[in-house]
Design a protein around this motif. Structure first.
Motif, PDB file in Angstrom:
ATOM      1  N   GLY A 174      30.790   2.055   3.204  1.00 42.19           N
ATOM      2  CA  GLY A 174      31.963   2.861   2.970  1.00 42.19           C
ATOM      3  C   GLY A 174      32.409   2.541   1.618  1.00 42.19           C
ATOM      4  O   GLY A 174      33.070   3.151   0.570  1.00 42.19           O
ATOM      5  N   TYR A 178      33.018   4.384  -1.944  1.00 43.71           N
ATOM      6  CA  TYR A 178      34.565   4.532  -2.471  1.00 43.71           C
ATOM      7  C   TYR A 178      34.577   4.087  -3.878  1.00 43.71           C
ATOM      8  O   TYR A 178      35.046   4.565  -4.719  1.00 43.71           O
ATOM      9  CB  TYR A 178      35.455   3.573  -1.703  1.00 43.71           C
ATOM     10  N   LEU A 183      34.021  10.007  -2.174  1.00 41.72           N
ATOM     11  CA  LEU A 183      35.038   9.863  -1.248  1.00 41.72           C
ATOM     12  C   LEU A 183      34.707  10.496   0.262  1.00 41.72           C
ATOM     13  O   LEU A 183      35.058  10.019   1.377  1.00 41.72           O
ATOM     14  CB  LEU A 183      36.381  10.552  -1.547  1.00 41.72           C
ATOM     15  N   ARG A 184      33.704  11.669  -0.033  1.00 43.03           N
ATOM     16  CA  ARG A 184      33.396  12.200   1.319  1.00 43.03           C
ATOM     17  C   ARG A 184      32.468  11.188   2.193  1.00 43.03           C
ATOM     18  O   ARG A 184      32.540  10.958   3.470  1.00 43.03           O
ATOM     19  CB  ARG A 184      32.542  13.475   0.841  1.00 43.03           C
ATOM     20  N   GLU A 187      34.771   8.353   3.311  1.00 43.73           N
ATOM     21  CA  GLU A 187      35.532   8.908   4.608  1.00 43.73           C
ATOM     22  C   GLU A 187      34.591   8.759   5.847  1.00 43.73           C
ATOM     23  O   GLU A 187      35.111   8.571   6.788  1.00 43.73           O
ATOM     24  CB  GLU A 187      36.119  10.317   4.184  1.00 43.73           C
ATOM     25  N   GLU A 188      33.438   9.456   5.722  1.00 47.14           N
ATOM     26  CA  GLU A 188      32.437   9.250   6.940  1.00 47.14           C
ATOM     27  C   GLU A 188      32.192   7.989   7.656  1.00 47.14           C
ATOM     28  O   GLU A 188      32.185   7.889   8.661  1.00 47.14           O
ATOM     29  CB  GLU A 188      31.377   9.918   6.323  1.00 47.14           C
ATOM     30  N   SER A 191      35.357   6.541   9.249  1.00 41.35           N
ATOM     31  CA  SER A 191      35.799   7.358  10.063  1.00 41.35           C
ATOM     32  C   SER A 191      34.909   6.944  11.579  1.00 41.35           C
ATOM     33  O   SER A 191      35.399   6.871  12.558  1.00 41.35           O
ATOM     34  CB  SER A 191      35.563   8.907  10.044  1.00 41.35           C
ATOM     35  N   ASN A 208      41.072   1.699   8.709  1.00 42.14           N
ATOM     36  CA  ASN A 208      42.472   2.444   8.711  1.00 42.14           C
ATOM     37  C   ASN A 208      42.963   2.331   7.318  1.00 42.14           C
ATOM     38  O   ASN A 208      43.346   3.422   6.675  1.00 42.14           O
ATOM     39  CB  ASN A 208      43.489   2.027   9.688  1.00 42.14           C
ATOM     40  N   LEU A 211      40.904   4.406   4.793  1.00 39.21           N
ATOM     41  CA  LEU A 211      41.138   5.958   5.075  1.00 39.21           C
ATOM     42  C   LEU A 211      42.315   6.669   4.422  1.00 39.21           C
ATOM     43  O   LEU A 211      42.535   7.539   3.705  1.00 39.21           O
ATOM     44  CB  LEU A 211      40.949   6.222   6.325  1.00 39.21           C
ATOM     45  N   ILE A 214      41.639   6.615   0.862  1.00 38.74           N
ATOM     46  CA  ILE A 214      40.849   7.865   0.635  1.00 38.74           C
ATOM     47  C   ILE A 214      41.881   8.988   0.520  1.00 38.74           C
ATOM     48  O   ILE A 214      41.832   9.986  -0.528  1.00 38.74           O
ATOM     49  CB  ILE A 214      39.757   7.952   1.407  1.00 38.74           C
ATOM     50  N   VAL A 215      42.719   9.177   1.430  1.00 35.57           N
ATOM     51  CA  VAL A 215      43.449  10.426   1.626  1.00 35.57           C
ATOM     52  C   VAL A 215      44.511  10.502   0.559  1.00 35.57           C
ATOM     53  O   VAL A 215      44.746  11.655   0.000  1.00 35.57           O
ATOM     54  CB  VAL A 215      44.451  10.250   2.831  1.00 35.57           C
ATOM     55  N   THR A 218      42.509  11.754  -2.945  1.00 37.35           N
ATOM     56  CA  THR A 218      41.821  13.087  -2.493  1.00 37.35           C
ATOM     57  C   THR A 218      42.781  14.058  -3.467  1.00 37.35           C
ATOM     58  O   THR A 218      42.499  14.815  -4.435  1.00 37.35           O
ATOM     59  CB  THR A 218      41.587  13.404  -1.351  1.00 37.35           C
TER      60      THR A 218
END
Length: 227
Positions: A174, A178, A183-184, A187-188, A191, A208, A211, A214-215, A218
């Motif tokens: 992850g 990043y 980012l996809r 995030e995977e 998550s 957390n 994520l 990442i949010v 985006t």
């Protein structure tokens, strides 16, 4: 003398004669076999004692080397670990090799350290749990310079085999994704960490946080793409 007594004496004489014939024919082999058994037991006990003594001596040497490493003589510690890695019992060889790899990493010789960890990770004589640790250590050292494809190649085995190291492997993947703006994929990985009930609490907190980053990243990327 009764008939029964006579027949018993004859029977005993016949048996005695047969035993004598058997002894004359096979007695030497029985003696050799008994001697071989005695020597075998003595040899095994001697070998066991020697192995125990060797392990005790290696343990003392390893503890002494750790003391040198934690003290003011890391150079002597490295020499001691090198000797153990070459001549020590198998278990202490592996532990010494880990210490050598760590020393190389600390000295800034990342490439040599990665090679040392890779050698441990691919050594079939190393316990699988320690192989996984070596894989993680090598991947951690490569995190800032390797692309995501390399990190995935290094770590996917730990994830696919559902090892105890899968959480750390996903976290490293992850972070690599990043760093490379994937980012996809990032995030995977994070998550999945959140969805795994076995994920350690501190790692769950970091997932957390990542994520959230990442949010927040985006929309900014989408906006810059539109402009």
């Amino acid at each position: 003398m009764s008939d029964n007594s006579f027949f018993r004496e004859v029977d005993e004489a016949v048996r005695h004669d047969r035993y004598k014939q058997l002894w004359d024919k096979f007695g030497i082999y029985l003696i050799v076999l008994a001697a071989a058994l005695i020597l075998g037991v003595a040899g095994y006990k001697g070998w066991t004692y020697w192995k125990e003594r060797q392990a005790q001596n290696a343990g003392a040497e390893f503890v002494q080397a750790m003391g040198l490493k934690l003290g003011s003589e890391p150079g002597k510690a490295d020499e001691a670990f090198e000797e153990l890695a070459q001549d020590g019992p198998r278990g202490y060889q592996v532990l010494a090799r880990f210490q050598i790899a760590a020393s190389l990493a600390k000295a800034g010789e990342a490439d040599k350290a990665v090679a040392a960890y890779d050698a441990l990770a691919t050594d079939g004589g190393v316990d699988p749990m320690l192989q996984g640790l070596a894989t993680l250590q090598a991947a951690t050292l490569r995190l800032d310079t390797a692309d995501y494809a390399e990190m995935e190649r290094r770590l996917k085995g730990l994830i696919e085999k559902n090892t105890a190291w899968r959480f750390s492997a996903r976290e490293l993947l992850g972070l690599s994704a990043y760093q490379h703006k994937n980012l996809r994929a990032a995030e995977e990985q994070f998550s999945v960490l959140l969805g795994d009930q076995g994920t350690p609490p501190n790692m769950r907190d970091r997932a957390n946080m990542m994520l959230a980053l990442i949010v927040s990243s985006t929309p900014a990327q989408s906006s810059s793409t539109t402009n």
